[in-house]
Scaffold this motif. Structure first.
Motif, PDB file in Angstrom:
ATOM      1  N   TRP A  45     -15.100   0.808  22.975  1.00  0.00           N
ATOM      2  CA  TRP A  45     -15.596   1.456  21.765  1.00  0.00           C
ATOM      3  C   TRP A  45     -14.485   1.590  20.732  1.00  0.00           C
ATOM      4  O   TRP A  45     -14.685   1.313  19.546  1.00  0.00           O
ATOM      5  CB  TRP A  45     -16.177   2.821  22.110  1.00  0.00           C
ATOM      6  CG  TRP A  45     -16.671   3.551  20.902  1.00  0.00           C
ATOM      7  CD1 TRP A  45     -17.836   3.328  20.236  1.00  0.00           C
ATOM      8  CD2 TRP A  45     -15.987   4.594  20.198  1.00  0.00           C
ATOM      9  NE1 TRP A  45     -17.925   4.180  19.166  1.00  0.00           N
ATOM     10  CE2 TRP A  45     -16.808   4.967  19.115  1.00  0.00           C
ATOM     11  CE3 TRP A  45     -14.776   5.233  20.385  1.00  0.00           C
ATOM     12  CZ2 TRP A  45     -16.438   5.963  18.235  1.00  0.00           C
ATOM     13  CZ3 TRP A  45     -14.426   6.232  19.495  1.00  0.00           C
ATOM     14  CH2 TRP A  45     -15.240   6.587  18.439  1.00  0.00           C
ATOM     15  N   LEU A  46     -13.301   2.047  21.163  1.00  0.00           N
ATOM     16  CA  LEU A  46     -12.179   2.201  20.236  1.00  0.00           C
ATOM     17  C   LEU A  46     -11.758   0.863  19.640  1.00  0.00           C
ATOM     18  O   LEU A  46     -11.425   0.778  18.458  1.00  0.00           O
ATOM     19  CB  LEU A  46     -10.989   2.851  20.939  1.00  0.00           C
ATOM     20  CG  LEU A  46     -11.122   4.327  21.276  1.00  0.00           C
ATOM     21  CD1 LEU A  46      -9.941   4.787  22.114  1.00  0.00           C
ATOM     22  CD2 LEU A  46     -11.250   5.164  20.022  1.00  0.00           C
ATOM     23  N   SER A  47     -11.773  -0.165  20.458  1.00  0.00           N
ATOM     24  CA  SER A  47     -11.408  -1.499  19.983  1.00  0.00           C
ATOM     25  C   SER A  47     -12.383  -1.981  18.917  1.00  0.00           C
ATOM     26  O   SER A  47     -11.975  -2.536  17.900  1.00  0.00           O
ATOM     27  CB  SER A  47     -11.390  -2.472  21.162  1.00  0.00           C
ATOM     28  OG  SER A  47     -11.171  -3.785  20.729  1.00  0.00           O
ATOM     29  N   ALA A  48     -13.658  -1.771  19.150  1.00  0.00           N
ATOM     30  CA  ALA A  48     -14.668  -2.208  18.183  1.00  0.00           C
ATOM     31  C   ALA A  48     -14.664  -1.347  16.927  1.00  0.00           C
ATOM     32  O   ALA A  48     -14.837  -1.846  15.819  1.00  0.00           O
ATOM     33  CB  ALA A  48     -16.053  -2.183  18.824  1.00  0.00           C
ATOM     34  N   ARG A  49     -14.431  -0.063  17.104  1.00  0.00           N
ATOM     35  CA  ARG A  49     -14.532   0.869  15.982  1.00  0.00           C
ATOM     36  C   ARG A  49     -13.303   0.865  15.070  1.00  0.00           C
ATOM     37  O   ARG A  49     -13.427   0.809  13.857  1.00  0.00           O
ATOM     38  CB  ARG A  49     -14.763   2.272  16.555  1.00  0.00           C
ATOM     39  CG  ARG A  49     -14.824   3.360  15.566  1.00  0.00           C
ATOM     40  CD  ARG A  49     -16.151   3.433  14.931  1.00  0.00           C
ATOM     41  NE  ARG A  49     -16.158   4.596  14.049  1.00  0.00           N
ATOM     42  CZ  ARG A  49     -17.104   4.845  13.211  1.00  0.00           C
ATOM     43  NH1 ARG A  49     -18.125   4.051  13.162  1.00  0.00           N
ATOM     44  NH2 ARG A  49     -17.045   5.889  12.449  1.00  0.00           N
ATOM     45  N   PHE A  50     -12.108   0.947  15.666  1.00  0.00           N
ATOM     46  CA  PHE A  50     -10.907   1.148  14.870  1.00  0.00           C
ATOM     47  C   PHE A  50     -10.015  -0.080  14.730  1.00  0.00           C
ATOM     48  O   PHE A  50      -9.250  -0.171  13.782  1.00  0.00           O
ATOM     49  CB  PHE A  50     -10.086   2.309  15.450  1.00  0.00           C
ATOM     50  CG  PHE A  50     -10.814   3.619  15.389  1.00  0.00           C
ATOM     51  CD1 PHE A  50     -11.066   4.233  14.187  1.00  0.00           C
ATOM     52  CD2 PHE A  50     -11.279   4.215  16.546  1.00  0.00           C
ATOM     53  CE1 PHE A  50     -11.750   5.434  14.118  1.00  0.00           C
ATOM     54  CE2 PHE A  50     -11.959   5.415  16.501  1.00  0.00           C
ATOM     55  CZ  PHE A  50     -12.202   6.027  15.283  1.00  0.00           C
ATOM     56  N   ASP A  52     -11.246  -3.160  14.642  1.00  0.00           N
ATOM     57  CA  ASP A  52     -12.083  -4.211  14.072  1.00  0.00           C
ATOM     58  C   ASP A  52     -12.151  -5.420  14.996  1.00  0.00           C
ATOM     59  O   ASP A  52     -12.123  -6.557  14.564  1.00  0.00           O
ATOM     60  CB  ASP A  52     -11.576  -4.601  12.675  1.00  0.00           C
ATOM     61  CG  ASP A  52     -12.666  -5.228  11.839  1.00  0.00           C
ATOM     62  OD1 ASP A  52     -13.854  -4.951  12.114  1.00  0.00           O
ATOM     63  OD2 ASP A  52     -12.330  -5.992  10.915  1.00  0.00           O
ATOM     64  N   ARG A  53     -12.179  -5.150  16.284  1.00  0.00           N
ATOM     65  CA  ARG A  53     -12.268  -6.201  17.304  1.00  0.00           C
ATOM     66  C   ARG A  53     -13.523  -5.951  18.124  1.00  0.00           C
ATOM     67  O   ARG A  53     -13.530  -5.148  19.048  1.00  0.00           O
ATOM     68  CB  ARG A  53     -11.025  -6.164  18.191  1.00  0.00           C
ATOM     69  CG  ARG A  53     -11.085  -7.004  19.424  1.00  0.00           C
ATOM     70  CD  ARG A  53     -10.769  -8.469  19.092  1.00  0.00           C
ATOM     71  NE  ARG A  53     -10.710  -9.214  20.332  1.00  0.00           N
ATOM     72  CZ  ARG A  53     -11.504 -10.221  20.613  1.00  0.00           C
ATOM     73  NH1 ARG A  53     -12.403 -10.614  19.756  1.00  0.00           N
ATOM     74  NH2 ARG A  53     -11.395 -10.851  21.749  1.00  0.00           N
ATOM     75  N   PRO A  54     -14.624  -6.601  17.757  1.00  0.00           N
ATOM     76  CA  PRO A  54     -15.859  -6.353  18.512  1.00  0.00           C
ATOM     77  C   PRO A  54     -15.725  -6.809  19.961  1.00  0.00           C
ATOM     78  O   PRO A  54     -14.945  -7.695  20.286  1.00  0.00           O
ATOM     79  CB  PRO A  54     -16.911  -7.173  17.766  1.00  0.00           C
ATOM     80  CG  PRO A  54     -16.149  -8.152  16.967  1.00  0.00           C
ATOM     81  CD  PRO A  54     -14.796  -7.581  16.712  1.00  0.00           C
ATOM     82  N   THR A  64     -10.687  -7.834  25.602  1.00  0.00           N
ATOM     83  CA  THR A  64     -11.618  -6.856  26.162  1.00  0.00           C
ATOM     84  C   THR A  64     -11.026  -6.209  27.401  1.00  0.00           C
ATOM     85  O   THR A  64     -11.113  -4.991  27.589  1.00  0.00           O
ATOM     86  CB  THR A  64     -12.966  -7.532  26.503  1.00  0.00           C
ATOM     87  OG1 THR A  64     -13.512  -8.091  25.308  1.00  0.00           O
ATOM     88  CG2 THR A  64     -13.949  -6.548  27.100  1.00  0.00           C
TER      89      THR A  64
END
Length: 88
Positions: A45-50, A52-54, A64
């Motif tokens: 979640w943090l990777s996708a949210r902050f 910008d790495r979905p 991942t």
């Protein structure tokens, strides 16, 4: 990735985090494993949210895995700080 994949990834990430941070944990093996699963979700979640790495659709995506292991390490350290070593 599906929920089962995230759980498996979290179990492995928790084991890797435990190898990187050896010592006795207040929750034992089960607690460390659950922290690994939660850390995988938090790291993703943090990777996708902050960052910008979905989250990738593939199970064997190195960023991942890095996010999952990093999230597990953060939660394991936080757990140790909050609950200490109660197994002395």
């Amino acid at each position: 990735m599906g929920i089962i994949s995230w759980i498996i990834l979290g179990l492995i990430a928790g084991a890797i985090a435990k190898l990187l941070l050896p010592g006795r944990d207040p929750g034992g093996l089960i607690g460390t494993t659950l922290i690994g699963v939660a850390g995988a979700f938090v790291g993703g979640w943090l990777s996708a949210r902050f960052l910008d790495r979905p989250v990738a659709r593939e199970f064997f995506d190195l960023p991942t895995w890095g996010a999952a292991i990093g999230g597990s390490l953060v939660l394991l350290i936080g757990y140790r700080v909050l609950f200490g070593n109660s197994r002395d």
